[in-house]
Design an enzyme around this catalytic site. Sequence first.
Site, PDB file in Angstrom:
ATOM      1  CG  ASP A 152     -19.519  38.906  60.594  1.00  0.00           C
ATOM      2  OD1 ASP A 152     -19.824  38.989  59.389  1.00  0.00           O
ATOM      3  OD2 ASP A 152     -18.422  39.280  61.050  1.00  0.00           O
ATOM      4  CE  LYS A 192     -14.936  35.577  67.489  1.00  0.00           C
ATOM      5  NZ  LYS A 192     -14.734  36.851  66.756  1.00  0.00           N
ATOM      6  CG  ASP A 230     -20.339  32.447  60.671  1.00  0.00           C
ATOM      7  OD1 ASP A 230     -19.459  32.851  59.893  1.00  0.00           O
ATOM      8  OD2 ASP A 230     -20.154  32.277  61.898  1.00  0.00           O
TER       9      ASP A 230
END
Length: 836
Positions: A514, A581, A765
């Site tokens: 990732d 996050k 991603d």
Amino acid sequence: MSEVEVDLMEGQRGLEAESRAIGQAQYRNKRTASWMDAFGPQADEASLPPGRAMLRQAFEPTVKAIEEFLASGKAGRAGRRHVAFGLLKPYDVDPKALAYLTLRCAIQAGAQQLGAQSAANMVARAVMDHIQGMEFARANPAGAEGVQRSLAGRSVVSAKRQRAVTAIHEAEGVALHWEPREKLLLGTKLLELAADATGLFELTLNKKNRSKDYRHEYRLEMSDKALSWLEKQHKRCELLDPLPLPMVVPPRPWTTPTDGGYLEPPIGNQLVQSYARPYLEELKGMDIDPVYRGVNTIQNTAWRINRRVLDVMEAISESGGGMAGLPLRDLEPLPERPETAAKGTKLEVDWKRARAQVHARNARGKSKRFALAQQLWVARKLADFPAIYFPHDLDWRGRVYPIPQAGPHPQAGDTGRSLLEFSQGKALGANGARWLAIHVANVFGIDKVSFDDRIEWVDANTAAILDSAKDPLDGQRFWTRADKPWAALAACFEWAGYVEQGAELVSRLPIAIDGSNSGLQHLTALLRDTDAAPHVNLVATGRPGDIYALVAAKAQAMVDESNDSLAGSWKGGKITRGLVKRPCMTYVYSAKAFSMTEQIVKELDDLDDAAKASGAPPHLLGADNFDAARWLSTRLFKLIEETVPAASGAMKWLRSAAKVMNDADQPIWWTSPAGLPVLQRYPNTELKKTEVMFRGKRMQLGLIDERPPTLSNFIEDPDLRLTNGKRALSGIAPNFVHSLDSAHLMLTVLAAADEGITDIAVIHDSFGTHAADTACLSRLLRETFVTMYEADPLAQFRAEILGQLDDAKLRAKVPPLPNKGELDLRSVLDATYMFA
């Protein structure tokens, strides 16, 4: 074709027919709910596409009719005033709200052919709820706001909460006590006005059989013309709404914007999901072969159901759930009221809070139970097929998505994704074994340390990993403690195979690597930001950088130094990496403090659920999650902005460029580095907002006229604009960044295919392939990234903006490119933690 291939083709055609049948059944089921439960997830007739279109068309005539009725009453003309006017006069009710509520009820009642009395009472009840709510807001703004906050986010207002709101209205003196006759006359008058203004409804006299006695009854019915139109539109919508399932044969390749995917493409099949018809027409004549090849490579990846994971998941679900992130199969029981909990005591308050928390957990579990049941059903249905495939399409920025979303798919959450493995296996080899170990550590959450440390962690925990593989249900259940428990279980099975067979193991597990805050990586590369590069892993480091941990530490330090009383709930290490996050991730996509509040609340709710399961106190020890999140979000937004100033500067530059296009009243067109034309088009649709109160809940309801302005509109108003400038400004930064990450994905997929990597899993991603090919994929991700940014996409974007402007004055307003930092893009080639 061989006999097996013929059988698979027939099986695929059967699946597509079943997909259409399920979609039709689901759409029909949406039409069964009564509007008495409206404004919730159940769909009434007026909330479905045909009903919405009908409501839009009928809205203005009905508003006008109601305005004239009210004006006539106020003018004091000769003659007896209608009871309805007398009921409405004291409250200055917005005619738009009355029109909306009347039409919403009338369309539903007309479709169901309800009795005129039932329809009239339905309208009257909706109007009463609206008036009571508005009057409460006028009489006690703070109290009304508190009620709205308690109802925020609830798709349905429960009967209990409705009673509570009614009691509040009574206490505040705003409750209405209209007589049954008055309600009947009010509802009937509003229905009459809507019927006369639109011609959509009529009252018909019908015979009704009751115990062998016939009696006449008026019913509200739609006119034949309206009903015929509505049914035709519903039949069309049934065909537009299939439930896409995975395929058991390779999808049709995309060679034009409309010809790929299923063997029998659904109505409106198109590669790029855009509503701009001129764009779609122009796309047909463009050479976007790299885009076609990239999507075809992704959708040609052959998968199969991971039966070992499926068996464990089904066993836990059938035994009641509640383990490894699976929802409880049954609702959590509500706590009983303690016998000693007298009214108004702390014990009663605590009991009510505990009940509210259980209600909230049960509500969150409802959608999870449905999603799990759907995933298990699709997985079991396809478990015996040797290969399954996922046709893909693109959003208008170029981001790629699997079309089947109902069951397991490569972009699903932990449960859905872990039910899949590659159909074709590949021997691990020595390098593959290393990447398998790294993957095992990653899914257990050991991903913030070096690769060597991750491998050591796996070696140290091999006994527990093997126990999970051997006896996942009755063993130590080490896998259930992982960040991604189902991915961890699949990895445990694979690691056990490696321990038994060594590097000769034929592995089918996708090894995921990732990006580190992909949006920030792209903005950092755009402006060559040396300060941010280490934190998003664009330079070589001994261990991975962590922008989220950096921001969390800064936020905690800020909180600990604050004297604000609201900071108290966050002190003592309460700001975790997980809490910041999502705000950090979405900041580069133009998220504001308000949306960050919602993200923090969701994370707090998840932490509280986990604490409850383990018998621990709530994360903030009983402080109000919403108030605490709202306080933190505004400060966190500023902190993120200060931490990544170059990214913030790039976003401001993009908005400045978009403002020039707004001045020209033009949509923005650019070409992604993968060659896909991207059109950002936000038409200036007219939005008629009507504030409606229903069952105590305030809603801003919009009726959008999606038709673009016509020539006559411009003649009447030369200043009328084609584009919605506000949306264009807020959308340009996230849309441009999404076009970059999608281009990087496409270029990487093409480069991987050129090197023989054809089994690939992608989630914007995140990339996955066989363990044996992961080192190669990791290298290609960095090489394509460098090549893409050496071409300077921001300069290309500016050049394309200038090319769309004919006015020299507007061209002069396009800002010069922002200054770049000193980051050497070639250093990215050695940044092994860029995708890790």
